[in-house]
Write a protein that holds these residues in place. Structure first.
Motif, mmCIF file in Angstrom:
data_model
loop_
_atom_site.group_PDB
_atom_site.id
_atom_site.type_symbol
_atom_site.label_atom_id
_atom_site.label_comp_id
_atom_site.label_asym_id
_atom_site.label_seq_id
_atom_site.Cartn_x
_atom_site.Cartn_y
_atom_site.Cartn_z
ATOM 1 N N LYS A 351 0.811 -1.156 -0.054
ATOM 2 C CA LYS A 351 -0.034 0.239 0.034
ATOM 3 C C LYS A 351 0.922 1.122 -0.095
ATOM 4 N N TYR A 352 1.984 1.104 0.334
ATOM 5 C CA TYR A 352 3.091 2.263 0.318
ATOM 6 C C TYR A 352 3.561 2.389 -0.886
ATOM 7 N N ILE A 353 3.831 1.521 -1.626
ATOM 8 C CA ILE A 353 4.486 1.309 -3.109
ATOM 9 C C ILE A 353 3.458 1.913 -3.925
ATOM 10 N N GLN A 354 2.081 1.609 -3.863
ATOM 11 C CA GLN A 354 1.075 2.154 -4.779
ATOM 12 C C GLN A 354 1.199 3.543 -4.859
ATOM 13 N N ASN A 355 0.822 4.191 -6.186
ATOM 14 C CA ASN A 355 0.708 5.485 -6.089
ATOM 15 C C ASN A 355 -0.712 5.995 -5.641
ATOM 16 N N ASP A 356 -0.982 7.211 -5.446
ATOM 17 C CA ASP A 356 -2.141 7.567 -4.860
ATOM 18 C C ASP A 356 -3.165 7.269 -5.711
#
Length: 636
Positions: A351-356
């Motif tokens: 979830k922190y690697i995915q973009n907004d």
């Protein structure tokens, strides 16, 4: 979000005028800190004095320092193997052996020459593995006639490093754990190849980030993650690569998450932590405190009494490090996502690697917790030990922390066996629960789960057909029927014997009464407590057997094959000093004593060939030739 953080910081701060504290949202940072997993205990990153990431030595208090000091001294002696190889390759840099072993020797020397407590044994382990593999490559090239045959002295020094490296690593807590955990990373050759390529790329990317990674650590990351030609222990190397990847995700993706939650405002605290010599990442400290706000306040007060200019400079460097981490994740988002997909325990990072945009469309992704249930069951522990652990698990709560289970009940290998049997499951990272809680007969449930495994059924079939079946027979059937391949002979030996052990425990009548080990096998199959897999091989009879083979010129590999164990086990026995007539310093060969030289002279006068003399004295024929050439033997 920035406005919320600022307002929250002003509300919490007792003195809004203190700008460096006004941007801290302790609630948000505490929440992020709790979501970032702990780094594994074996390969860990910390922050250097230059505000870059560096590898930290681990588990130093659990090392056997007496053994380490002894073996290290032998390695680094003025006339020791490292010094002699370095001198040789400096004088003859154009030989193919120099091109292969020269750099490896220098890197190994660089790590082992450090203050003992500063040695990173994971890095030393990886460099030793490359040295082992290089020896295989060199032997192959020589046998094909592509490379010149090395002289006896060069061969002896290479063999000396390989022989000393194993006991040295086993004297370290990190090395022992890497060896023990390697079984958890066995996979098919195709999996090895795919992961190896991905993690090598990941390592190359990390090593190139000079603004994030210290130069020495960058070189170590390359050694830990790069592929190894002719790797003798692919499962161990895979485990090391995954441990590096896991800690790198925790540190770098964790840094990105920390920054997005307002961690840059708290970067002022980090130099104060560094001044204590801890070198810890701030969120690692936060998770150990009950009151993060009090922690920040206390550090800020210490900041007031520090040199303002130096502290502000260091805090800017810390913020710069966090920003560079974020840039790296954004720039290599696809690579980080593919690495996060490799293991269930890496799933937190997604979830922190995915973009907004991705987060808005699909929400925070859930990590995969259930592994493929169709995978071949290969046990790592004794069946009785796993059964006892399963029964004890019913005394715990419905859900419990994995680390708590390991501390209270059994090892991670036992838990892995229960997971493969489908008796426990992971509903969330680090959380374990029984797959079925209401069980009237846990032992019956356990035996039923074991009997359903295809690998056990195939082993049963093999033992019914051929009661004297051996490990390779079982593994051949597993490969033919289930398509699972085994990378090395040592893996075949371990897997086949483990499957036969479990199958005979389930049905003791399958033990061949004609087998010379029948009584031992029957005792193991009917034992009420677990029996450690290889402990029963360390009998005085077997130690004498190994001694006889080695003293008559045989090799550790030959002795191991005849006993059904690995050459590493023989090396460990030698390192313990329990093989009669073989000292740890001799590494399984007769030393060049005056008695040994006298024996060689006598045998030559009797007309024996160099090869025959070598076998009787425990050295190679080339060594005997060198003794004659150097005038150490009398043939008259």
């Amino acid at each position: 979000m920035a406005e919320d953080i600022e307002n929250k910081g002003q509300k919490d701060s007792p003195d809004p005028a203190r700008g460096r504290k006004s941007g801290i949202n302790s609630t948000a940072l505490k929440s992020v800190a709790e979501q970032i997993p702990d780094q594994n205990a074996l390969i860990r990153f910390g922050i250097s004095d230059q505000s870059r990431l560096q590898l930290r030595s681990a588990l130093a208090d659990e090392n056997d320092w007496l053994t380490i000091d002894s073996l290290r001294s032998e390695m680094l002696a003025a006339d020791g193997p490292i010094s002699r190889l370095k001198q040789r390759y400096a004088q003859n840099p154009n030989t193919p052996q120099a091109g292969l072993f020269g750099t490896l020797t220098a890197k190994y020397n660089e790590e082992i020459s450090k203050d003992p407590r500063a040695i990173n044994f994971a890095v030393l382990y990886a460099r030793g593995a490359r040295f082992y593999a290089a020896r295989v490559t060199a032997d192959r090239q020589v046998s094909l006639g592509e490379w010149p045959t090395p002289d006896a002295d060069e061969e002896e020094q290479i063999e000396a490093i390989c022989s000393l490296h194993g006991p040295l690593i086993m004297a370290s807590a990190v090395g022992r754990q890497l060896v023990v955990d390697a079984h958890e990373y066995e996979a098919t050759p195709e999996t090895y190849r795919q992961e190896e390529k991905l993690l090598e790329e990941f390592g190359e990317v990390l090593a190139a980030e000079s603004e994030i990674i210290e130069p020495e650590t960058a070189e170590a990351i390359s050694d830990l993650t790069a592929s190894i030609t002719n790797d003798p222990q692919p499962a161990r190397s895979r485990g090391v690569r995954l441990l590096v990847a896991g800690s790198a995700l925790i540190t770098i993706v964790g840094g990105t998450a920390w920054l997005s939650a307002g961690g840059a405002a708290a970067a002022v605290a980090v130099p104060l932590l560094l001044s204590t010599g801890a070198g810890m990442i701030l969120w690692e400290v936060v998770k150990k405190t009950s009151d993060f706000r009090a922690t920040i306040d206390g550090l800020a007060e210490r900041y007031d009494s520090a040199s303002r200019k130096a502290a502000e400079r260091t805090s800017r460097e810390q913020e710069h490090l966090l920003e560079n981490m974020e840039k790296l994740v954004n720039r290599k988002r696809d690579l980080f996502a593919r690495v996060a997909d490799l293991r269930p325990e890496f799933g937190w990072a997604k979830k922190y690697i995915q973009n907004d945009k991705q987060r808005d469309e699909v929400g925070a992704p859930q990590p995969r917790h259930n592994e493929d249930q169709d995978r071949v069951f290969i046990p790592f522990s004794s069946p009785v030990g796993v059964l006892n652990a399963y029964v004890a698990t019913f005394e715990l709560d419905d859900e419990f922390e994995r680390e708590l289970w390991i501390r209270k009940i059994a090892s991670s290998r036992v838990l892995a066996d229960l997971k493969r049997l489908g008796l426990v499951e992971y509903p969330a990272p680090g959380i374990v629960r029984l797959s079925k809680k209401d069980v009237n007969d846990p032992e019956g449930m356990f035996k039923h789960a074991v009997s359903k495994q295809e690998s056990i059924q195939i082993t049963r079939e093999a033992l019914i057909r051929t009661p004297s079946a051996v490990a390779s027979n079982v593994c051949d059937l597993i490969t033919n029927k289930l398509g699972k391949e085994f990378a090395t002979d040592a893996t075949v030996l371990r897997v086949g014997n483990a499957l036969m052990r479990w199958t005979r425990w389930l049905e003791p009548h399958l033990i061949d009464p004609q087998d010379s080990r029948a009584s031992i096998l029957r005792a193991t199959a009917t034992a009420s407590t677990g029996v450690r897999g290889r402990a029963r091989f360390k009998t005085q009879e077997n130690l004498n057997f190994v001694s006889e083979i080695l003293l008559n010129g045989g090799s550790r590999r030959e002795a191991a094959k005849k006993l059904g164990i690995t050459p590493e086990a023989i090396s460990n026995w030698i390192a313990e000093g329990i093989v009669p007539g073989i000292t740890p310093q001799s590494r399984g060969r007769l030393p060049k004593t005056s008695e040994n030289l006298e024996l060689a002279s006598k045998l030559l006068r009797q007309g024996l060939t160099y090869e025959e003399v070598g076998k009787r004295t425990g050295v190679k024929a080339a060594t005997v030739k060198k003794w004659v050439r150097d005038g150490k033997l009398s043939t008259l």
